[in-house]
Write an enzyme that holds these catalytic residues in place. Structure first.
Site, PDB file in Angstrom:
ATOM      1  CG  ASP A 173      -1.820   1.257   1.242  1.00 55.43           C
ATOM      2  OD1 ASP A 173      -2.466   1.528   0.212  1.00 55.43           O
ATOM      3  OD2 ASP A 173      -1.850   1.980   2.252  1.00 55.43           O
ATOM      4  CB  SER A 174       0.181   4.741  -0.924  1.00 59.68           C
ATOM      5  OG  SER A 174      -1.067   4.794  -0.252  1.00 59.68           O
ATOM      6  CB  CYS A 214      -2.851   0.889  -2.627  1.00 60.33           C
ATOM      7  SG  CYS A 214      -2.864   2.649  -2.998  1.00 60.33           S
ATOM      8  CD  GLU A 239      -1.977   8.751   6.262  1.00 61.20           C
ATOM      9  OE1 GLU A 239      -0.864   9.175   6.539  1.00 61.20           O
ATOM     10  OE2 GLU A 239      -2.191   7.615   5.783  1.00 61.20           O
ATOM     11  CB  CYS A 254     -10.159   5.267  -0.304  1.00 63.93           C
ATOM     12  SG  CYS A 254      -8.661   5.926   0.463  1.00 63.93           S
ATOM     13  CG  HIS A 298      -6.542   6.123   4.644  1.00 65.13           C
ATOM     14  ND1 HIS A 298      -5.808   5.453   3.711  1.00 65.13           N
ATOM     15  CD2 HIS A 298      -5.653   6.785   5.428  1.00 65.13           C
ATOM     16  CE1 HIS A 298      -4.530   5.701   3.903  1.00 65.13           C
ATOM     17  NE2 HIS A 298      -4.406   6.498   4.941  1.00 65.13           N
TER      18      HIS A 298
HETATM   19  N1  DGL Z   1      -4.168   3.817  -0.183  1.00 64.88           N
HETATM   20  C1  DGL Z   1      -4.794   4.863  -0.951  1.00 64.88           C
HETATM   21  C2  DGL Z   1      -6.041   4.298  -1.665  1.00 64.88           C
HETATM   22  O1  DGL Z   1      -6.604   3.287  -1.281  1.00 64.88           O
HETATM   23  C3  DGL Z   1      -5.166   6.047  -0.078  1.00 64.88           C
HETATM   24  C4  DGL Z   1      -3.975   6.838   0.402  1.00 64.88           C
HETATM   25  C5  DGL Z   1      -3.212   7.530  -0.720  1.00 64.88           C
HETATM   26  O2  DGL Z   1      -3.756   8.482  -1.339  1.00 64.88           O
HETATM   27  O3  DGL Z   1      -2.091   7.115  -0.963  1.00 64.88           O
HETATM   28  O4  DGL Z   1      -6.490   4.875  -2.612  1.00 64.88           O
END
Ligand code: DGL
Length: 269
Positions: free
Chosen positions: A9-10, A72, A154, A188, A190
């Site tokens: 993931d990012s 992600c 976050e 997403c 989060h």
């Molecule tokens: N993990 C990203 C997503 O699911 C959200 C966080 C980001 O923008 O990197 O889209």
């Protein structure tokens, strides 16, 4: 040779998906990699998300993973297809979170009106719309980008007045496209953490889908149907966490996403 399943993931968000995968299939070895040094991906260009994701996926291959899950949405939307088509070494596999969420969406919507809440990158890519309509051409898909939701989570502002104000406005904007939406996908990583706030502003009859469990169930199915890939996954129940940023910060901030403390190491990309 067998290897761990890689989960990418990012940053922290993919832990909400990973937690469910690990709960459902604790027998496998896993390596989680969060690209915290370069988060967020949601606002970046196609090329950048592709380059960053590819680098991280190849790190996971170098660490012995044969199967990598892009946990992600933004990476799944902007990088998965290109990596699958152009970059995969023999015997390696990469899967995303969009297909598992979209292929069975018809099991949830009754009136074929589905809302997608996601980052700007995911919305602009139209991946959800395209994937849903590939399987279910009669479903109307309404998308809305919520660029402030990731920073809210976050910064651990999920119960704040600001979170309520922002979420309320975004939900209104989604429903202003169609008041008939009966199913919403939190597309997403989060957003499930904002679920209690989201529920306050969504009519009771609307189904809200978080991806973690959906993705975990589909992955289990997938591994049953593909023994040649399943046989390449090692099974000692080990968990390893890497971040491209500071490991101590990562450890401090993961509990909200993963539900329990973890030990992490830094990985240079
Ligand atoms: N993990 C990203 C997503 O699911 C959200 C966080 C980001 O923008 O990197 O889209």
């Amino acid at each position: 040779m067998q290897g761990p399943i890689g989960v990418f993931d990012s940053g922290y968000g993919g832990l909400t998906v990973f937690k469910e995968i690990q709960k459902k299939m604790p027998q496998y070895d896993y390596i989680y990699l969060g690209d915290n040094a370069r988060v967020p991906y949601g606002i970046r260009s196609f090329e950048t998300v592709y380059e960053y994701t590819k680098e991280c996926v190849f790190k996971l291959f170098d660490l012995g993973c044969n199967l990598v899950i892009l946990a992600c949405n933004t990476a799944s939307a902007k990088a998965l297809r290109t990596i699958q088509q152009n970059d995969l070494p023999e015997g390696k596999k990469v899967l995303g979170v969009i297909r598992p969420t979209t292929e069975s969406i018809n099991e949830y919507t009754i009136n074929n009106k589905v809302g997608i809440l996601a980052t700007q990158g995911t919305v602009l890519s139209k991946s959800y719309k395209i994937e849903i309509n590939k399987f279910h051409p009669t479903i109307d898909v309404f998308q809305h980008a919520c660029p402030l939701w990731v920073p809210l989570v976050e910064n651990n502002e999920i119960n704040s007045k600001a979170a309520h104000d922002i979420v309320e406005k975004d939900i209104q904007r989604l429903f202003s496209q169609s008041s008939e939406i009966d199913t919403i996908v939190l597309a997403c990583t989060h957003y499930p953490l904002l679920l209690p706030v989201i529920k306050t502003y969504v009519p009771n009859h609307v189904t809200i889908l978080s991806q973690g469990e959906l993705v975990a169930n589909k992955l289990m199915d997938y591994l049953k149907r593909h023994p040649e890939i399943e046989n390449n996954c090692s099974k000692n129940s080990s968990l390893t966490f890497y971040t491209t940023d500071n490991a101590e910060n990562f450890e401090t901030n993961t509990t909200i996403f993963y539900g329990q403390p973890i030990k992490a190491s830094h990985l240079e990309v």
